[in-house]
Write a protein that holds these residues in place. Structure first.
Motif, PDB file in Angstrom:
ATOM      1  N   THR A  89      -4.026  -5.960  -7.630  1.00  0.00           N
ATOM      2  CA  THR A  89      -3.688  -4.651  -7.060  1.00  0.00           C
ATOM      3  C   THR A  89      -3.265  -4.739  -5.601  1.00  0.00           C
ATOM      4  O   THR A  89      -2.422  -3.967  -5.154  1.00  0.00           O
ATOM      5  CB  THR A  89      -4.870  -3.680  -7.175  1.00  0.00           C
ATOM      6  OG1 THR A  89      -6.020  -4.236  -6.503  1.00  0.00           O
ATOM      7  CG2 THR A  89      -5.216  -3.413  -8.636  1.00  0.00           C
ATOM      8  N   HIS A  90      -3.852  -5.676  -4.838  1.00  0.00           N
ATOM      9  CA  HIS A  90      -3.448  -5.828  -3.437  1.00  0.00           C
ATOM     10  C   HIS A  90      -3.954  -7.154  -2.896  1.00  0.00           C
ATOM     11  O   HIS A  90      -4.731  -7.864  -3.540  1.00  0.00           O
ATOM     12  CB  HIS A  90      -3.916  -4.654  -2.581  1.00  0.00           C
ATOM     13  CG  HIS A  90      -5.388  -4.456  -2.500  1.00  0.00           C
ATOM     14  ND1 HIS A  90      -6.159  -4.083  -3.584  1.00  0.00           N
ATOM     15  CD2 HIS A  90      -6.252  -4.552  -1.455  1.00  0.00           C
ATOM     16  CE1 HIS A  90      -7.412  -3.958  -3.211  1.00  0.00           C
ATOM     17  NE2 HIS A  90      -7.503  -4.250  -1.930  1.00  0.00           N
ATOM     18  N   THR A 188       1.309   2.335  -4.575  1.00  0.00           N
ATOM     19  CA  THR A 188       0.412   3.278  -3.894  1.00  0.00           C
ATOM     20  C   THR A 188       0.058   2.750  -2.509  1.00  0.00           C
ATOM     21  O   THR A 188      -1.095   2.393  -2.234  1.00  0.00           O
ATOM     22  CB  THR A 188      -0.868   3.497  -4.720  1.00  0.00           C
ATOM     23  OG1 THR A 188      -1.445   2.213  -5.050  1.00  0.00           O
ATOM     24  CG2 THR A 188      -0.577   4.264  -6.004  1.00  0.00           C
ATOM     25  N   HIS A 191      -3.928   1.996   1.548  1.00  0.00           N
ATOM     26  CA  HIS A 191      -5.005   1.019   1.769  1.00  0.00           C
ATOM     27  C   HIS A 191      -4.390  -0.280   2.268  1.00  0.00           C
ATOM     28  O   HIS A 191      -4.897  -0.900   3.209  1.00  0.00           O
ATOM     29  CB  HIS A 191      -5.771   0.817   0.469  1.00  0.00           C
ATOM     30  CG  HIS A 191      -6.900  -0.166   0.587  1.00  0.00           C
ATOM     31  ND1 HIS A 191      -8.002   0.043   1.400  1.00  0.00           N
ATOM     32  CD2 HIS A 191      -7.107  -1.374  -0.014  1.00  0.00           C
ATOM     33  CE1 HIS A 191      -8.822  -0.988   1.297  1.00  0.00           C
ATOM     34  NE2 HIS A 191      -8.303  -1.863   0.455  1.00  0.00           N
ATOM     35  N   HIS A 195      -0.120  -2.051  -2.009  1.00  0.00           N
ATOM     36  CA  HIS A 195      -1.083  -1.747  -3.059  1.00  0.00           C
ATOM     37  C   HIS A 195      -0.375  -1.133  -4.268  1.00  0.00           C
ATOM     38  O   HIS A 195       0.530  -0.311  -4.129  1.00  0.00           O
ATOM     39  CB  HIS A 195      -2.136  -0.774  -2.523  1.00  0.00           C
ATOM     40  CG  HIS A 195      -3.361  -0.661  -3.376  1.00  0.00           C
ATOM     41  ND1 HIS A 195      -3.333  -0.070  -4.630  1.00  0.00           N
ATOM     42  CD2 HIS A 195      -4.639  -1.072  -3.183  1.00  0.00           C
ATOM     43  CE1 HIS A 195      -4.545  -0.122  -5.148  1.00  0.00           C
ATOM     44  NE2 HIS A 195      -5.359  -0.722  -4.302  1.00  0.00           N
ATOM     45  N   VAL A 197      -1.295   0.374  -8.472  1.00  0.00           N
ATOM     46  CA  VAL A 197      -2.258   0.668  -9.529  1.00  0.00           C
ATOM     47  C   VAL A 197      -1.542   0.492 -10.862  1.00  0.00           C
ATOM     48  O   VAL A 197      -0.309   0.495 -10.931  1.00  0.00           O
ATOM     49  CB  VAL A 197      -2.851   2.084  -9.410  1.00  0.00           C
ATOM     50  CG1 VAL A 197      -3.559   2.255  -8.075  1.00  0.00           C
ATOM     51  CG2 VAL A 197      -1.770   3.161  -9.577  1.00  0.00           C
ATOM     52  N   ALA A 208      -7.404   1.205 -10.750  1.00  0.00           N
ATOM     53  CA  ALA A 208      -7.058   1.831  -9.473  1.00  0.00           C
ATOM     54  C   ALA A 208      -7.198   0.922  -8.270  1.00  0.00           C
ATOM     55  O   ALA A 208      -6.819   1.327  -7.159  1.00  0.00           O
ATOM     56  CB  ALA A 208      -7.920   3.080  -9.262  1.00  0.00           C
ATOM     57  N   ASP A 210      -8.328  -0.463  -4.980  1.00  0.00           N
ATOM     58  CA  ASP A 210      -9.029   0.244  -3.900  1.00  0.00           C
ATOM     59  C   ASP A 210      -8.358   1.559  -3.538  1.00  0.00           C
ATOM     60  O   ASP A 210      -8.758   2.198  -2.554  1.00  0.00           O
ATOM     61  CB  ASP A 210      -9.099  -0.636  -2.651  1.00  0.00           C
ATOM     62  CG  ASP A 210     -10.142  -1.743  -2.766  1.00  0.00           C
ATOM     63  OD1 ASP A 210     -10.771  -1.858  -3.834  1.00  0.00           O
ATOM     64  OD2 ASP A 210     -10.309  -2.497  -1.788  1.00  0.00           O
ATOM     65  N   HIS A 211      -7.348   1.974  -4.288  1.00  0.00           N
ATOM     66  CA  HIS A 211      -6.639   3.203  -3.932  1.00  0.00           C
ATOM     67  C   HIS A 211      -7.520   4.434  -4.127  1.00  0.00           C
ATOM     68  O   HIS A 211      -7.583   5.320  -3.261  1.00  0.00           O
ATOM     69  CB  HIS A 211      -5.359   3.335  -4.753  1.00  0.00           C
ATOM     70  CG  HIS A 211      -4.591   4.585  -4.463  1.00  0.00           C
ATOM     71  ND1 HIS A 211      -4.199   4.942  -3.188  1.00  0.00           N
ATOM     72  CD2 HIS A 211      -4.145   5.585  -5.283  1.00  0.00           C
ATOM     73  CE1 HIS A 211      -3.551   6.098  -3.228  1.00  0.00           C
ATOM     74  NE2 HIS A 211      -3.516   6.505  -4.489  1.00  0.00           N
ATOM     75  N   PHE A 234      -1.023   6.856   2.450  1.00  0.00           N
ATOM     76  CA  PHE A 234      -2.138   6.965   1.516  1.00  0.00           C
ATOM     77  C   PHE A 234      -2.186   8.347   0.868  1.00  0.00           C
ATOM     78  O   PHE A 234      -2.329   8.467  -0.363  1.00  0.00           O
ATOM     79  CB  PHE A 234      -3.447   6.677   2.254  1.00  0.00           C
ATOM     80  CG  PHE A 234      -4.679   6.807   1.400  1.00  0.00           C
ATOM     81  CD1 PHE A 234      -4.919   5.937   0.357  1.00  0.00           C
ATOM     82  CD2 PHE A 234      -5.605   7.810   1.650  1.00  0.00           C
ATOM     83  CE1 PHE A 234      -6.060   6.050  -0.432  1.00  0.00           C
ATOM     84  CE2 PHE A 234      -6.745   7.934   0.878  1.00  0.00           C
ATOM     85  CZ  PHE A 234      -6.973   7.052  -0.166  1.00  0.00           C
ATOM     86  N   SER A 237       0.501   8.682  -1.598  1.00  0.00           N
ATOM     87  CA  SER A 237       0.187   7.946  -2.825  1.00  0.00           C
ATOM     88  C   SER A 237      -0.833   8.697  -3.675  1.00  0.00           C
ATOM     89  O   SER A 237      -0.755   8.688  -4.914  1.00  0.00           O
ATOM     90  CB  SER A 237      -0.349   6.557  -2.475  1.00  0.00           C
ATOM     91  OG  SER A 237       0.631   5.786  -1.800  1.00  0.00           O
ATOM     92  N   LEU A 238      -1.800   9.356  -3.025  1.00  0.00           N
ATOM     93  CA  LEU A 238      -2.749  10.179  -3.780  1.00  0.00           C
ATOM     94  C   LEU A 238      -2.024  11.305  -4.502  1.00  0.00           C
ATOM     95  O   LEU A 238      -2.316  11.600  -5.666  1.00  0.00           O
ATOM     96  CB  LEU A 238      -3.814  10.758  -2.844  1.00  0.00           C
ATOM     97  CG  LEU A 238      -4.866   9.799  -2.302  1.00  0.00           C
ATOM     98  CD1 LEU A 238      -5.815  10.542  -1.375  1.00  0.00           C
ATOM     99  CD2 LEU A 238      -5.656   9.127  -3.423  1.00  0.00           C
TER     100      LEU A 238
END
Length: 347
Positions: A89-90, A188, A191, A195, A197, A208, A210-211, A234, A237-238
């Motif tokens: 994821t990252h 996303t 973070h 990143h 997801v 997910a 750490d998003h 961030f 992305s949310l």
């Protein structure tokens, strides 16, 4: 000792308990230990199919994490040699580095978001102080003493053995097929810059990273190549994830929870309140990110900045700066650099 494979009933208090836990048919959560880390563990997700295993994230490249992963795979009658691919994821150490080390032994394919290229390039620089960029940034934010303390603690230059380029890079909208399962790659940033997801719409699951975390708010912008407006990214992305169909939240840290949307709404509300608190601190006369952070409270225990350990104090100051930068972008504050320190004022 690794527990027997069982349905995942982990909660806020026991999600780090070693074991292999089924979260959906063909999907197992494996918590791996972290060294000297307040998060205690990172969840790696094992996707099982007749063709082998695909893992979402890999854990930190330490002996304890490798042993725990080997034991967990044994519960599935598998081994590290059965892992075909790591979907990472990252680029943070607790997600990426074990994949790098295992690839050297087994030739396992490692994939990472394209936005992480800049940070990974910096991390691969020989004899680099691991917090070099953060130290310079802290001084700009008015936290010179904190930067000096961190510099004394991180004076040893790390080797680059944990860092290599992936085999391939993820891009937004890409689809990954594993057996009958299809994962949608969603970029996303926030973070970290790169990143991603993985959304399994067929099974209503969101891997997910750490998003979106169920019990804490993710740190913003802690990475080797710093972003100009990590909080703005961030929150964007949310919003992107919130527009997608709801799913069970499969986080990297914390228990599995029923609804991504519900947690996204909580995170958005938290940052909205934090933006207001940050603006109010500037109105009271705080002008640097360090001064503002000293007026705010931190963690669920409502601690003051001076009560935090040096690493978390750094995260607090840089996260405060992220809120200040977004307030500038929104026209609520102004910013100026003078005397080597970035200052903020009400617009």
């Amino acid at each position: 000792m690794v527990g027997v494979m069982a349905p995942d009933t982990g909660n806020r208090d026991d999600w780090t308990r070693p074991g292999t836990y089924e979260v959906a048919p063909g999907v197992h959560r494996v918590p791996l230990p972290l060294p000297n880390d307040g998060l205690r563990a990172v969840n790696v997700y094992v996707l099982r199919d007749d063709d082998g295993l695909v893992l979402v994230d890999s854990g930190w490249a330490v002996a304890e994490a490798r042993s725990a992963l080997e034991a967990a795979l044994k519960e599935l009658d598998c081994s590290l040699a059965d892992v075909r691919r790591f979907l990472v994821t990252h680029v943070h150490r607790d997600h990426y580095t074990q994949a790098v080390h295992l690839r050297r032994e087994y030739g396992t394919r490692v994939s990472l978001g394209a936005g992480e290229r800049a940070s990974l390039t910096v991390s691969m620089t020989p004899h680099r102080n691991p917090l070099a960029e953060q130290l310079d940034h802290l001084r700009l934010l008015g936290a010179g003493e904190l930067a000096d303390t961190l510099a004394a603690l991180t004076g040893v230059r790390l080797s680059t053995e944990d860092w290599e380029l992936p085999d391939d890079w993820f891009h937004d909208g890409q689809r990954i097929t594993h057996g009958e399962r299809t994962l949608h790659v969603v970029e996303t940033p926030g973070h970290t810059r790169g990143h991603v997801v993985f959304h399994d719409t067929g099974s209503a699951l969101l891997f997910a990273g750490d998003h979106v975390l169920p019990t804490i708010t993710p740190s913003i912008g802690f990475e080797a190549a710093l972003s100009a407006n990590p909080l703005g990214e961030f929150l964007g992305s949310l919003a992107l994830v919130r527009r997608r169909p709801d799913a069970r939240l499969l986080p990297a840290h914390g228990p599995v929870t029923p609804s991504v949307h519900a947690r996204v709404d909580e995170l958005v509300a938290h940052h909205g309140a934090r933006l207001d608190e940050t603006e109010a601190a500037v109105a009271r006369g705080a002008s640097s990110a360090y001064e503002v952070a000293a007026q705010l409270r931190w963690t669920r225990r409502e601690r003051r900045l001076g009560d935090l350990d040096v690493f978390n104090a750094m995260l607090a100051v840089t996260e405060t700066a992220a809120h200040l930068e977004l307030l500038v972008a929104q026209g609520r504050l102004t910013r100026s650099d003078a005397g080597g320190v970035r200052r903020y004022a009400t617009a």
